[in-house]
Design an enzyme around this catalytic site. Structure first.
Site, PDB file in Angstrom:
ATOM      1  N   HIS A 166       0.846  -1.196  -0.086  1.00  0.00           N
ATOM      2  CA  HIS A 166      -0.071  -0.012   0.001  1.00  0.00           C
ATOM      3  C   HIS A 166       0.882   1.184  -0.058  1.00  0.00           C
ATOM      4  O   HIS A 166       0.826   2.068  -0.824  1.00  0.00           O
ATOM      5  CB  HIS A 166      -0.860  -0.102   1.210  1.00  0.00           C
ATOM      6  CG  HIS A 166      -1.881   1.201   1.445  1.00  0.00           C
ATOM      7  ND1 HIS A 166      -3.115   1.214   1.022  1.00  0.00           N
ATOM      8  CD2 HIS A 166      -1.534   2.390   2.024  1.00  0.00           C
ATOM      9  CE1 HIS A 166      -3.781   2.384   1.087  1.00  0.00           C
ATOM     10  NE2 HIS A 166      -2.814   3.071   1.698  1.00  0.00           N
ATOM     11  N   GLU A 167       1.832   1.258   0.990  1.00  0.00           N
ATOM     12  CA  GLU A 167       2.525   2.441   0.943  1.00  0.00           C
ATOM     13  C   GLU A 167       3.455   2.563  -0.231  1.00  0.00           C
ATOM     14  O   GLU A 167       4.007   3.790  -0.767  1.00  0.00           O
ATOM     15  CB  GLU A 167       3.386   2.673   2.355  1.00  0.00           C
ATOM     16  CG  GLU A 167       2.591   2.607   3.560  1.00  0.00           C
ATOM     17  CD  GLU A 167       1.540   3.870   3.696  1.00  0.00           C
ATOM     18  OE1 GLU A 167       1.882   4.548   2.784  1.00  0.00           O
ATOM     19  OE2 GLU A 167       0.477   3.433   4.212  1.00  0.00           O
ATOM     20  N   HIS A 213       1.723   4.601  -2.820  1.00  0.00           N
ATOM     21  CA  HIS A 213       1.857   6.060  -2.532  1.00  0.00           C
ATOM     22  C   HIS A 213       3.395   6.549  -3.298  1.00  0.00           C
ATOM     23  O   HIS A 213       3.586   7.463  -3.722  1.00  0.00           O
ATOM     24  CB  HIS A 213       1.749   6.548  -1.087  1.00  0.00           C
ATOM     25  CG  HIS A 213       0.299   6.382  -0.534  1.00  0.00           C
ATOM     26  ND1 HIS A 213      -0.629   7.196  -1.126  1.00  0.00           N
ATOM     27  CD2 HIS A 213      -0.127   5.917   0.389  1.00  0.00           C
ATOM     28  CE1 HIS A 213      -1.811   6.885  -0.478  1.00  0.00           C
ATOM     29  NE2 HIS A 213      -1.487   6.140   0.450  1.00  0.00           N
ATOM     30  N   GLU A 233      -4.698   7.650  -3.079  1.00  0.00           N
ATOM     31  CA  GLU A 233      -5.034   6.243  -2.657  1.00  0.00           C
ATOM     32  C   GLU A 233      -5.601   5.378  -4.006  1.00  0.00           C
ATOM     33  O   GLU A 233      -5.529   4.280  -3.425  1.00  0.00           O
ATOM     34  CB  GLU A 233      -6.351   6.903  -1.759  1.00  0.00           C
ATOM     35  CG  GLU A 233      -6.010   7.193  -0.338  1.00  0.00           C
ATOM     36  CD  GLU A 233      -5.167   6.187   0.436  1.00  0.00           C
ATOM     37  OE1 GLU A 233      -5.482   5.060   0.305  1.00  0.00           O
ATOM     38  OE2 GLU A 233      -4.309   6.774   1.104  1.00  0.00           O
TER      39      GLU A 233
END
Length: 492
Positions: free
Chosen positions: A257-258, A261, A287
């Protein structure tokens, strides 16, 4: 052009100072000694005072007035759009208020962490009351008599409104609840991966996963934090994760997830470095990257097959018999308390709860003193489970302690954007599953870099998604994807 060139040179210095402020925040969340918090608050307040002064300096207004936008190219006009917007917003907020917010939220991070560890909302209540008071003052200064929440939301998703997002949630909720109830009540229930997973090996595999998705470790690093996050842009973009000996998926999918980003920030055209275009255009678009990396790609049948084999190599035989069972385990629905650990079906329901409560606090309709009870009542109504302690309830997220009111709904907006992007990616890359089955997630994420990430702040948020997909933004692709995926997993 002289005015434009002078303005951009000035803006580069401002952007560089903002990166320094971000690095202070990263340090505070990862390696800063706990006793340094009071001094760090002063440091953060001082640098925010400088940044506010630069962004609201009258000479910025003079340069803006002199620039002839008709003589600029698309990049120049986009830079002016961002600078003017920031200048106008900054001049509405008193510098003393901006500095006080920076100091209060810096101290509050440590207060929140201690209250969370102690499951003691009462000790954090006066801290949060002060932050809500300050954010309401900021919103009043920004709103020009309009909606307070919309004024704060605009910081994270420009031009979005609470009414628009409420309509999105209203469209999502019925089908998400129906799918949740159908899967929870299905005769077939996926297995669970159990065991004791060495946390050093988790971090080793987490770094491998970050690289597999295209994260450039030569211009970034992976560390551990209480609440995973990504920090920075351009040539220094850092990510964090967390580990649990009994739950390796928390570590692995937080990392992916990170990395989503971070890859967005790393993928922006380097010509935009230290300009307003050199960072993600909105949190919703941000997101969309983290969620498509984590879910549509990282939790796909093809990629989890590869992950199954890598985990078996690192940790030995797993508690599930094969790749198919592992795929079900990775995507299994569970009635948990924690948003960041929620499955794809229920995640947006967690966000809706926060969206409603924070709108009420900013509107003055919900007192902070009543927040814990309101949270617990709403959670019981939405999820059918009673919250057992504050760290599983209203103290679980760091966002409110650092003043991020208006941030939460961008998580769901990002999911909607990700659904649109996934539909387009699947159509344009028919061999997608073959790449993912080999652990080559960087191949599809290169598509996202070319379609979304490279543009940085060049376009408005919705325009970025619509240019990438050729379609208007809609909740339908996300809902159709979820219903098809979980219908298969649960044999509905």
């Amino acid at each position: 052009m002289a005015a434009y060139d002078e303005l951009i040179a000035y803006e580069r210095d401002t952007q560089a100072l903002a990166q320094v402020a971000g690095r202070l925040g990263w340090d505070q969340e990862t390696v800063m000694p706990r006793g340094a918090a009071p001094q760090r608050a002063e440091e953060m307040g001082a640098i925010e005072h400088v940044l506010h002064g630069r962004r609201s300096d009258p000479k910025v207004g003079d340069w803006l007035a002199k620039v002839e936008e008709a003589a600029l190219d698309d990049v120049g006009r986009a830079n002016i759009r961002h600078i003017r917007r920031a200048y106008e917003r900054m001049n509405k907020v008193p510098v003393a208020l901006a500095g006080e917010l920076a100091r209060a939220t810096s101290v509050a991070q440590g207060d929140w962490a201690q209250a969370r560890a102690a499951d003691d909302f009462a000790s954090f209540r006066p801290v949060l009351e002060n932050i809500v008071k300050l954010k309401r003052e900021e919103a009043a200064a920004l709103s020009d008599g309009g909606d307070l929440y919309d004024a704060l939301l605009d910081d994270y998703e420009p031009n979005a409104t609470g009414t628009e997002l409420q309509a999105m949630f209203d469209a999502l909720r019925p089908r998400l609840v129906a799918l949740r109830d159908a899967t929870m009540g299905a005769a077939h229930q996926p297995l669970t991966v159990t065991g004791d997973f060495d946390e050093r090996k988790q971090m080793k595999l987490a770094r491998e996963l970050a690289r597999a998705f295209g994260y450039d470790m030569s211009q970034g690093r992976l560390d551990k934090a209480v609440h995973p996050f990504s920090s920075g842009s351009g040539l220094d973009v850092r990510i964090t994760t967390r580990t649990s000996a009994s739950d390796p998926f928390n570590c692995f999918y937080s990392t992916i997830h990170e990395a989503g980003h971070a890859c967005y920030e790393q993928g922006i055209d380097r010509a935009y470095l230290l300009t307003p275009l050199g960072q993600g255009v909105s949190m919703g678009v941000h997101e969309s990257q983290s969620r498509i990396y984590e879910n549509q790609l990282g939790r796909s049948r093809a990629f989890t097959g590869w992950l199954h084999d890598r985990m078996a190599e690192e940790f030995g035989d797993l508690s599930v018999p094969d790749r198919d069972a592992f795929y079900g385990a990775v995507n299994k629905l569970h009635p948990g308390f924690i948003r960041t650990e929620a499955d794809e079906v229920q995640y947006n329901l967690h966000v809706m709860l926060r969206f409603d409560l924070e709108r009420q606090m900013i509107a003055g309709d919900l007192a902070v003193a009543d927040l814990e009870e309101a949270w617990n009542d709403r959670f019981r109504a939405d999820f059918g489970v009673s919250v057992d302690r504050a760290s599983n309830g209203c103290l679980q997220d760091v966002h409110w302690s650092v003043g991020l009111f208006g941030y939460f709904p961008t998580y769901s907006l990002g999911n909607v954007y990700a659904g649109c992007l996934n539909e387009a990616l699947q159509a344009e890359m028919p061999d997608l599953a073959d790449h993912l089955a080999r652990g080559e997630a960087a191949t599809p994420t290169a598509w996202l870099r070319d379609k979304v990430q490279v543009h940085g702040g060049l376009y408005e948020p919705k325009e970025v998604i619509e240019r990438a997909t050729g379609k208007a933004v809609s909740v339908e692709p996300l809902l159709s994807y979820l219903e098809a995926k979980f219908g298969e997993i649960y044999r509905l």
